[in-house]
Design an enzyme around this catalytic site. Structure first.
Site, PDB file in Angstrom:
ATOM      1  CG  HIS A  13      -1.600   1.241   1.518  1.00  0.00           C
ATOM      2  ND1 HIS A  13      -2.802   1.578   0.952  1.00  0.00           N
ATOM      3  CD2 HIS A  13      -1.240   2.283   2.286  1.00  0.00           C
ATOM      4  CE1 HIS A  13      -3.153   2.775   1.375  1.00  0.00           C
ATOM      5  NE2 HIS A  13      -2.225   3.222   2.194  1.00  0.00           N
ATOM      6  CG  ASP A  70       8.865   4.561  12.910  1.00  0.00           C
ATOM      7  OD1 ASP A  70       8.195   3.552  12.628  1.00  0.00           O
ATOM      8  OD2 ASP A  70       9.246   4.797  14.071  1.00  0.00           O
TER       9      ASP A  70
HETATM   10  P1  IMP Z   1       4.345   2.284  10.476  1.00  0.00           P
HETATM   11  O1  IMP Z   1       5.490   3.061  11.006  1.00  0.00           O
HETATM   12  O2  IMP Z   1       3.793   2.811   9.185  1.00  0.00           O
HETATM   13  O3  IMP Z   1       4.595   0.811  10.437  1.00  0.00           O
HETATM   14  O4  IMP Z   1       3.128   2.477  11.494  1.00  0.00           O
HETATM   15  C1  IMP Z   1       3.252   2.297  12.884  1.00  0.00           C
HETATM   16  C2  IMP Z   1       1.890   2.046  13.487  1.00  0.00           C
HETATM   17  O5  IMP Z   1       1.015   3.143  13.218  1.00  0.00           O
HETATM   18  C3  IMP Z   1       1.156   0.800  13.030  1.00  0.00           C
HETATM   19  O6  IMP Z   1       0.492   0.244  14.125  1.00  0.00           O
HETATM   20  C4  IMP Z   1       0.150   1.291  12.048  1.00  0.00           C
HETATM   21  O7  IMP Z   1      -0.983   0.472  12.056  1.00  0.00           O
HETATM   22  C5  IMP Z   1      -0.172   2.678  12.605  1.00  0.00           C
HETATM   23  N1  IMP Z   1      -0.465   3.558  11.485  1.00  0.00           N
HETATM   24  C6  IMP Z   1       0.433   4.110  10.632  1.00  0.00           C
HETATM   25  N2  IMP Z   1      -0.186   4.841   9.696  1.00  0.00           N
HETATM   26  C7  IMP Z   1      -1.516   4.738   9.983  1.00  0.00           C
HETATM   27  C8  IMP Z   1      -2.667   5.261   9.352  1.00  0.00           C
HETATM   28  O8  IMP Z   1      -2.610   5.949   8.327  1.00  0.00           O
HETATM   29  N3  IMP Z   1      -3.844   4.944   9.905  1.00  0.00           N
HETATM   30  C9  IMP Z   1      -3.966   4.172  11.018  1.00  0.00           C
HETATM   31  N4  IMP Z   1      -2.927   3.638  11.636  1.00  0.00           N
HETATM   32  C10 IMP Z   1      -1.693   3.919  11.121  1.00  0.00           C
END
Ligand code: IMP
Length: 204
Positions: A13, A70
């Site tokens: 995505h 992140d």
């Molecule tokens: P990552 O750094 O993108 O892996 O996200 C870290 C955490 O934030 C994960 O638990 C994701 O599910 C949550 N997260 C990141 N982006 C979003 C978003 O756009 N909507 C909802 N949760 C998010």
């Protein structure tokens, strides 16, 4: 010539999103594309630190220009938590999005201050330089999950100026205003500016 960069992710995505925003001048590779199947450590105590750790990991082992991201959810009434622990909020050793959301709603039970923000940091390592880009969206945490679109905390996050959650708003709206879209737009603007400057220097 296209600018080639690795995005230190295997999240399809996110890759789609950035390829669409970056356009045809950029060749964005995933970790799978460079045959990196490692579980890259994310042990820093800030979003900036983790994004840099991931980007440096790829740079050091593969010698390629790259960037990593992140994201954290920062809730005011919880002193900025879960923040850097957003992915493993409910359980320190695994990512369980539904349990994370349940824990967040439990922690905020009876709380009237529901202000929160999603923040994404992107670290870019290119030609020996390190650059950071931030995207942020303010909002509030709903009292119960609503909507079926999106992922993670989307059913409980209402971005500012709407009473609907990201999961109700759907991808078109979300991808225009989200924390990640804002950080990615800054990264892409920087890369395009740099590519234009390089072309001018080459007399093209
Ligand atoms: P990552 O750094 O993108 O892996 O996200 C870290 C955490 O934030 C994960 O638990 C994701 O599910 C949550 N997260 C990141 N982006 C979003 C978003 O756009 N909507 C909802 N949760 C998010």
């Amino acid at each position: 010539m296209k600018t080639r960069l690795v995005f230190a992710t295997n999240n399809a995505h996110k890759l789609e999103e950035i390829r669409a925003i970056a356009g045809a001048d950029f060749d964005i590779l995933s970790l799978a594309d460079i045959r990196c199947h490692d579980d890259i450590p994310e042990t820093a105590d800030t979003l900036e630190g983790n994004a840099l750790l991931k980007a440096r990991y790829v740079r050091e082992r593969y010698g390629l220009n790259c960037f990593a991201d992140d994201t954290g959810l920062e809730v005011r009434a919880l002193g900025g938590a879960p923040g850097v622990h957003t992915a493993r909020y409910a359980y320190p050793d695994r990512h369980d999005p539904e349990a994370n959301t349940r824990k967040l709603l439990r922690e905020l039970e009876g709380q009237t201050d529901r202000a929160a923000a999603f923040r994404t940091v992107i670290a870019l390592l290119t030609d020996g330089e390190e650059h950071l880009f931030e995207g942020r969206v303010e909002g509030r945490i709903a009292t119960a999950p609503r909507g079926t679109e999106g992922f993670g905390y989307d059913p409980v996050f209402e971005p500012e100026d709407t009473s609907r959650t990201f999961a109700e708003l759907g991808p078109d709206v979300k991808n225009r205003i989200s924390h990640r879209a804002r950080a990615v737009a800054r990264l892409v603007a920087f890369l395009k500016q740099r590519a234009a400057t390089a072309r001018t220097a080459d007399g093209l």
